[in-house]
Design an enzyme around this catalytic site. Structure first.
Site, mmCIF file in Angstrom:
data_model
loop_
_atom_site.group_PDB
_atom_site.id
_atom_site.type_symbol
_atom_site.label_atom_id
_atom_site.label_comp_id
_atom_site.label_asym_id
_atom_site.label_seq_id
_atom_site.Cartn_x
_atom_site.Cartn_y
_atom_site.Cartn_z
ATOM 1 N N ASP A 37 -19.748 -24.737 62.879
ATOM 2 C CA ASP A 37 -19.346 -25.630 62.449
ATOM 3 C C ASP A 37 -18.520 -26.094 63.958
ATOM 4 O O ASP A 37 -17.064 -25.311 63.845
ATOM 5 C CB ASP A 37 -18.623 -24.894 61.515
ATOM 6 C CG ASP A 37 -17.975 -23.964 61.670
ATOM 7 O OD1 ASP A 37 -17.965 -22.972 62.420
ATOM 8 O OD2 ASP A 37 -16.783 -23.284 60.905
ATOM 9 N N HIS A 62 -14.862 -15.248 68.845
ATOM 10 C CA HIS A 62 -15.384 -14.277 67.720
ATOM 11 C C HIS A 62 -16.817 -15.119 67.779
ATOM 12 O O HIS A 62 -17.869 -13.910 68.318
ATOM 13 C CB HIS A 62 -15.337 -15.457 66.695
ATOM 14 C CG HIS A 62 -13.324 -15.361 66.665
ATOM 15 N ND1 HIS A 62 -12.737 -14.021 65.483
ATOM 16 C CD2 HIS A 62 -12.602 -15.987 66.750
ATOM 17 C CE1 HIS A 62 -11.243 -14.427 65.548
ATOM 18 N NE2 HIS A 62 -10.851 -15.464 65.934
HETATM 19 O O1 LIG Z 1 -8.522 -21.755 59.111
HETATM 20 C C1 LIG Z 1 -8.823 -20.868 61.018
HETATM 21 N N1 LIG Z 1 -7.366 -19.878 61.049
HETATM 22 C C2 LIG Z 1 -7.264 -18.673 61.969
HETATM 23 O O2 LIG Z 1 -6.158 -18.603 62.203
HETATM 24 C C3 LIG Z 1 -8.612 -19.018 62.480
HETATM 25 N N2 LIG Z 1 -8.614 -18.687 63.696
HETATM 26 C C4 LIG Z 1 -9.481 -18.481 64.398
HETATM 27 N N3 LIG Z 1 -10.426 -19.470 63.413
HETATM 28 C C5 LIG Z 1 -12.317 -19.568 63.677
HETATM 29 O O3 LIG Z 1 -12.401 -19.453 61.752
HETATM 30 C C6 LIG Z 1 -13.928 -18.036 62.901
HETATM 31 C C7 LIG Z 1 -13.132 -16.504 62.915
HETATM 32 O O4 LIG Z 1 -12.690 -15.876 61.633
HETATM 33 C C8 LIG Z 1 -13.810 -18.677 64.250
HETATM 34 O O5 LIG Z 1 -15.252 -19.775 63.934
HETATM 35 C C9 LIG Z 1 -13.008 -19.414 64.784
HETATM 36 O O6 LIG Z 1 -12.780 -20.370 65.176
HETATM 37 C C10 LIG Z 1 -9.512 -19.357 62.515
HETATM 38 N N4 LIG Z 1 -10.279 -20.232 61.218
#
Ligand SMILES: O=c1[nH]c(=O)c2ncn([C@@H]3O[C@H](CO)[C@@H](O)[C@H]3O)c2[nH]1
Length: 321
Positions: free
Chosen positions: A11, A243
């Site tokens: 994504d 991540h």
């Molecule tokens: O909806 C989200 N809120 C976050 O705080 C957040 N921080 C990172 N990410 C994305 O979600 C995955 C990890 O949980 C990775 O693809 C991050 O880019 C987030 N997605």
């Protein structure tokens, strides 16, 4: 040694872009396709960005199959993470429209086709909500047996989530799908934010990318400012969490991690919706629980964090001809 065939379900997303670039500079793997999913961006934009990234990489021969636009329960994602990745998912760099289109096959159809064509040879790295993979598992009981491995970026094991104290973003995006995947019997590695929050690209690393002549390094430098600003603000840190590159590293070299085995179930409603609950106590429970008689998965419990950051930096800084 034969390269592992990889499908990246993605994504994109800034850290997805880092992972995809890293994958194309990883001699251990051969990327046979990208499938797309909602999460950091809506699915149509994920497809657009996946096609764009393959143009940046110069691999327009690699197919992209578009995935589901909603969760298994037909719910659109409540909160697209534009506050993490920008409106366009790539740090508001406004990439030009891709020249190519996605395949006519859906992500589910593409996954089934590849796994049936190459039984036991294809690893799926899942960087977003698990809807496409759950759909493939539901459509074909042999999918879980014939996929080589599924590496899941998702969950928060024995730590708080990143959307709320209970849940991590990818699992919350489709908790029912995650529960189907975790209990499918496939060989599964799970890399949660208990691990990825140890793996950091610092502000200094970013500077190094900006000063490099490598095309991949320059590209990551351009798209990453928004992601860095978000981390500065949300976590008060001088860097970003890696991540998706960490999950990719688990597919490339699982020896950089240690894993514990046990059954993982996902909370599908209530205040802790999206929570991943891992039973590895070894206790003989006195009663039948929802964790009994289910297949185990391998959950990452330790990581060589510096090695993964170094691996990503090295693979971004090297121009492969
Ligand atoms: O909806 C989200 N809120 C976050 O705080 C957040 N921080 C990172 N990410 C994305 O979600 C995955 C990890 O949980 C990775 O693809 C991050 O880019 C987030 N997605």
């Amino acid at each position: 040694m034969a390269k592992t065939k990889l499908i990246i379900d993605t994504d994109p997303g800034i850290d997805d872009a880092m992972a995809i670039l890293m994958a194309f500079h990883s001699p251990e793997v051969e990327i046979i396709g990208l499938t797309t999913i909602f999460g950091n961006v809506p699915t149509s934009l994920a497809t657009h960005n996946a096609l764009h990234l393959l143009e940046v990489i110069g691999r327009e021969d690699v197919p992209v199959a578009q995935g589901c636009t909603m969760s298994l329960k037909n719910v659109p994602k409540v909160r697209i993470a534009d506050f993490v990745h920008g409106k366009d998912g790539l740090g508001n760099t406004n990439p030009s429209p891709p020249k190519r289109k996605a395949l006519d096959l859906s992500a589910k159809e593409f996954l089934l086709k590849m796994i049936n064509t190459f039984p036991g040879e294809v690893t799926v790295v899942a960087l977003g909500p698990l809807t496409n993979i759950a759909m493939a598992i539901r459509a074909d009981p042999m999918f879980a047996k014939n996929v080589k491995q599924i590496v899941v970026l998702g969950g928060a094991f024995f730590v708080n989530g990143n959307v709320n104290p209970a849940s991590e973003a990818n699992i919350l995006g489709d908790p029912e799908a995650a529960d189907i995947v975790f209990t499918s019997g496939a060989d599964i590695l799970v890399v949660g934010i208990n691990i990825t929050h140890q793996v950091v690209m610092t502000d200094d690393h970013l500077k190094q990318l900006g000063q490099s002549e490598s095309a991949f390094a320059k590209y990551v430098y351009e798209i990453s400012h928004f992601y860095f600003d978000y981390h500065h603000e949300a976590y008060d840190m001088k860097g970003v969490y890696l991540h998706d590159p960490t999950a990719l590293a688990a597919a490339v070299d699982p020896l950089l991690f240690t894993f514990a085995e046990g059954v993982v179930r996902v909370q599908v409603d209530g205040i802790s919706k999206g929570m991943t609950i891992f039973n590895n106590t070894g206790k003989r429970w006195g009663e039948v629980t929802e964790w009994c008689n289910k297949p185990s998965v391998k959950v990452a419990v330790t990581v060589d964090a510096n090695q993964i950051t170094d691996m990503l930096m090295e693979r971004l800084l090297t121009d492969v001809k």
